[in-house]
Design a protein around this motif. Sequence first.
Motif, PDB file in Angstrom:
ATOM      1  N   LEU A 107      25.267  -0.094 117.115  1.00  0.00           N
ATOM      2  CA  LEU A 107      26.373   0.865 117.061  1.00  0.00           C
ATOM      3  C   LEU A 107      27.499   0.309 116.189  1.00  0.00           C
ATOM      4  O   LEU A 107      28.007   1.004 115.300  1.00  0.00           O
ATOM      5  N   ASP A 108      27.872  -0.925 116.422  1.00  0.00           N
ATOM      6  CA  ASP A 108      28.939  -1.540 115.632  1.00  0.00           C
ATOM      7  C   ASP A 108      28.574  -1.571 114.147  1.00  0.00           C
ATOM      8  O   ASP A 108      29.413  -1.270 113.288  1.00  0.00           O
ATOM      9  N   ASP A 109      27.334  -1.890 113.840  1.00  0.00           N
ATOM     10  CA  ASP A 109      26.909  -1.951 112.431  1.00  0.00           C
ATOM     11  C   ASP A 109      26.950  -0.573 111.774  1.00  0.00           C
ATOM     12  O   ASP A 109      27.426  -0.439 110.639  1.00  0.00           O
ATOM     13  N   HIS A 110      26.472   0.446 112.467  1.00  0.00           N
ATOM     14  CA  HIS A 110      26.518   1.799 111.885  1.00  0.00           C
ATOM     15  C   HIS A 110      27.960   2.268 111.701  1.00  0.00           C
ATOM     16  O   HIS A 110      28.297   2.881 110.683  1.00  0.00           O
ATOM     17  N   GLU A 111      28.822   1.973 112.673  1.00  0.00           N
ATOM     18  CA  GLU A 111      30.222   2.371 112.547  1.00  0.00           C
ATOM     19  C   GLU A 111      30.909   1.611 111.410  1.00  0.00           C
ATOM     20  O   GLU A 111      31.761   2.172 110.713  1.00  0.00           O
ATOM     21  N   THR A 112      30.532   0.359 111.201  1.00  0.00           N
ATOM     22  CA  THR A 112      31.064  -0.408 110.074  1.00  0.00           C
ATOM     23  C   THR A 112      30.664   0.253 108.760  1.00  0.00           C
ATOM     24  O   THR A 112      31.495   0.421 107.850  1.00  0.00           O
ATOM     25  N   ILE A 113      29.403   0.641 108.661  1.00  0.00           N
ATOM     26  CA  ILE A 113      28.934   1.307 107.446  1.00  0.00           C
ATOM     27  C   ILE A 113      29.660   2.637 107.250  1.00  0.00           C
ATOM     28  O   ILE A 113      30.046   2.976 106.126  1.00  0.00           O
ATOM     29  N   VAL A 114      29.882   3.382 108.317  1.00  0.00           N
ATOM     30  CA  VAL A 114      30.602   4.661 108.205  1.00  0.00           C
ATOM     31  C   VAL A 114      32.007   4.423 107.650  1.00  0.00           C
ATOM     32  O   VAL A 114      32.450   5.138 106.744  1.00  0.00           O
ATOM     33  N   ARG A 115      32.698   3.433 108.184  1.00  0.00           N
ATOM     34  CA  ARG A 115      34.052   3.140 107.689  1.00  0.00           C
ATOM     35  C   ARG A 115      34.011   2.757 106.206  1.00  0.00           C
ATOM     36  O   ARG A 115      34.849   3.207 105.422  1.00  0.00           O
ATOM     37  N   ASN A 116      33.051   1.931 105.837  1.00  0.00           N
ATOM     38  CA  ASN A 116      32.920   1.549 104.422  1.00  0.00           C
ATOM     39  C   ASN A 116      32.597   2.757 103.560  1.00  0.00           C
ATOM     40  O   ASN A 116      33.159   2.915 102.465  1.00  0.00           O
ATOM     41  N   LEU A 117      31.693   3.608 104.021  1.00  0.00           N
ATOM     42  CA  LEU A 117      31.315   4.783 103.244  1.00  0.00           C
ATOM     43  C   LEU A 117      32.513   5.690 102.991  1.00  0.00           C
ATOM     44  O   LEU A 117      32.638   6.257 101.899  1.00  0.00           O
ATOM     45  N   ARG A 118      33.394   5.842 103.962  1.00  0.00           N
ATOM     46  CA  ARG A 118      34.581   6.679 103.756  1.00  0.00           C
ATOM     47  C   ARG A 118      35.393   6.171 102.551  1.00  0.00           C
ATOM     48  O   ARG A 118      35.840   6.959 101.721  1.00  0.00           O
ATOM     49  N   ASN A 119      35.570   4.867 102.468  1.00  0.00           N
ATOM     50  CA  ASN A 119      36.294   4.285 101.328  1.00  0.00           C
ATOM     51  C   ASN A 119      35.498   4.427 100.037  1.00  0.00           C
ATOM     52  O   ASN A 119      36.054   4.751  98.989  1.00  0.00           O
ATOM     53  N   TRP A 120      34.203   4.174 100.124  1.00  0.00           N
ATOM     54  CA  TRP A 120      33.367   4.218  98.924  1.00  0.00           C
ATOM     55  C   TRP A 120      33.247   5.627  98.350  1.00  0.00           C
ATOM     56  O   TRP A 120      33.176   5.792  97.133  1.00  0.00           O
ATOM     57  N   ILE A 121      33.224   6.623  99.206  1.00  0.00           N
ATOM     58  CA  ILE A 121      33.179   8.009  98.726  1.00  0.00           C
ATOM     59  C   ILE A 121      34.424   8.299  97.894  1.00  0.00           C
ATOM     60  O   ILE A 121      34.348   8.861  96.800  1.00  0.00           O
ATOM     61  N   GLU A 122      35.561   7.914  98.416  1.00  0.00           N
ATOM     62  CA  GLU A 122      36.824   8.122  97.691  1.00  0.00           C
ATOM     63  C   GLU A 122      36.815   7.373  96.356  1.00  0.00           C
ATOM     64  O   GLU A 122      37.202   7.919  95.320  1.00  0.00           O
ATOM     65  N   GLU A 123      36.337   6.121  96.371  1.00  0.00           N
ATOM     66  CA  GLU A 123      36.286   5.329  95.143  1.00  0.00           C
ATOM     67  C   GLU A 123      35.318   5.936  94.124  1.00  0.00           C
ATOM     68  O   GLU A 123      35.618   5.957  92.924  1.00  0.00           O
ATOM     69  N   ALA A 124      34.170   6.427  94.576  1.00  0.00           N
ATOM     70  CA  ALA A 124      33.198   7.053  93.664  1.00  0.00           C
ATOM     71  C   ALA A 124      33.792   8.312  93.045  1.00  0.00           C
ATOM     72  O   ALA A 124      33.644   8.552  91.839  1.00  0.00           O
ATOM     73  N   ASN A 125      34.472   9.098  93.850  1.00  0.00           N
ATOM     74  CA  ASN A 125      35.092  10.317  93.327  1.00  0.00           C
ATOM     75  C   ASN A 125      36.211   9.987  92.335  1.00  0.00           C
ATOM     76  O   ASN A 125      36.364  10.660  91.319  1.00  0.00           O
ATOM     77  N   GLN A 126      36.990   8.944  92.611  1.00  0.00           N
ATOM     78  CA  GLN A 126      38.030   8.517  91.678  1.00  0.00           C
ATOM     79  C   GLN A 126      37.435   8.013  90.366  1.00  0.00           C
ATOM     80  O   GLN A 126      38.082   8.082  89.331  1.00  0.00           O
ATOM     81  N   ALA A 127      36.185   7.526  90.430  1.00  0.00           N
ATOM     82  CA  ALA A 127      35.502   7.041  89.226  1.00  0.00           C
ATOM     83  C   ALA A 127      34.775   8.181  88.506  1.00  0.00           C
ATOM     84  O   ALA A 127      33.946   7.929  87.640  1.00  0.00           O
ATOM     85  N   SER A 128      35.078   9.416  88.868  1.00  0.00           N
ATOM     86  CA  SER A 128      34.476  10.611  88.257  1.00  0.00           C
ATOM     87  C   SER A 128      32.980  10.710  88.493  1.00  0.00           C
ATOM     88  O   SER A 128      32.271  11.355  87.721  1.00  0.00           O
ATOM     89  N   ASP A 129      32.487  10.090  89.555  1.00  0.00           N
ATOM     90  CA  ASP A 129      31.059  10.158  89.876  1.00  0.00           C
ATOM     91  C   ASP A 129      30.871  10.991  91.142  1.00  0.00           C
ATOM     92  O   ASP A 129      30.660  10.468  92.228  1.00  0.00           O
ATOM     93  N   VAL A 130      30.956  12.297  90.960  1.00  0.00           N
ATOM     94  CA  VAL A 130      30.813  13.198  92.102  1.00  0.00           C
ATOM     95  C   VAL A 130      29.385  13.166  92.643  1.00  0.00           C
ATOM     96  O   VAL A 130      29.167  13.425  93.825  1.00  0.00           O
ATOM     97  N   GLY A 131      28.413  12.833  91.794  1.00  0.00           N
ATOM     98  CA  GLY A 131      27.026  12.721  92.260  1.00  0.00           C
ATOM     99  C   GLY A 131      26.888  11.643  93.313  1.00  0.00           C
ATOM    100  O   GLY A 131      26.296  11.863  94.372  1.00  0.00           O
ATOM    101  N   THR A 132      27.449  10.474  93.029  1.00  0.00           N
ATOM    102  CA  THR A 132      27.410   9.398  94.019  1.00  0.00           C
ATOM    103  C   THR A 132      28.275   9.748  95.222  1.00  0.00           C
ATOM    104  O   THR A 132      27.891   9.467  96.363  1.00  0.00           O
ATOM    105  N   GLY A 133      29.414  10.385  95.001  1.00  0.00           N
ATOM    106  CA  GLY A 133      30.250  10.824  96.123  1.00  0.00           C
ATOM    107  C   GLY A 133      29.490  11.753  97.050  1.00  0.00           C
ATOM    108  O   GLY A 133      29.519  11.583  98.274  1.00  0.00           O
ATOM    109  N   ASP A 134      28.778  12.717  96.487  1.00  0.00           N
ATOM    110  CA  ASP A 134      27.965  13.636  97.301  1.00  0.00           C
ATOM    111  C   ASP A 134      26.834  12.898  98.006  1.00  0.00           C
ATOM    112  O   ASP A 134      26.537  13.151  99.170  1.00  0.00           O
TER     113      ASP A 134
END
Length: 156
Positions: A107-134
């Motif tokens: 559970l802790d590992d999946h929640e850690t990944i979820v928190r990281n993914l939230r940041n990474w989605i934003e970073e991918a979108n800021q990098a103009s990579d909506v494909g990776t964001g999606d």
Amino acid sequence: MKTNIGISKADTTKVITILSHYLSDSYYLYLKTHNFHWNVTGMHFQNLHKLFDDQYNALFSSLDEIAERIRSLGEFVPGSYMQMKELTCIKESKEIPNDREMLKILLDDHETIVRNLRNWIEEANQASDVGTGDFLTARIEEHEKTAWMLRSHLES
């Protein structure tokens, strides 16, 4: 040949770094979940053995998807244990915990990944990579669902 998909080299490099971290985290979580599947004991053995089986198979399938996303952006995939160990934030389990502790760790590992993914989605979108964001948005839903299932086993 170099890719020409409308994303700068600098932004592509940022996104490849994100995906490489995510691949490594997913790989380490796959190994841990598979280990727990093999070694679970206790009153809830059958249910947890099956639950962990479903989860490690889903994680294994996702590894190829993540790696193919990296390749589609024109880079090679980190594929050695040494590379992945340097990239992951998932801690190894050196001991075999009891069944309840296995649930908490996963559970802790999946929640850690979820928190990281939230940041990474934003970073991918800021990098103009909506494909990776999606792509990462779809993956976050899987980790949230898995976390919910693990959390439900821990509720009294």
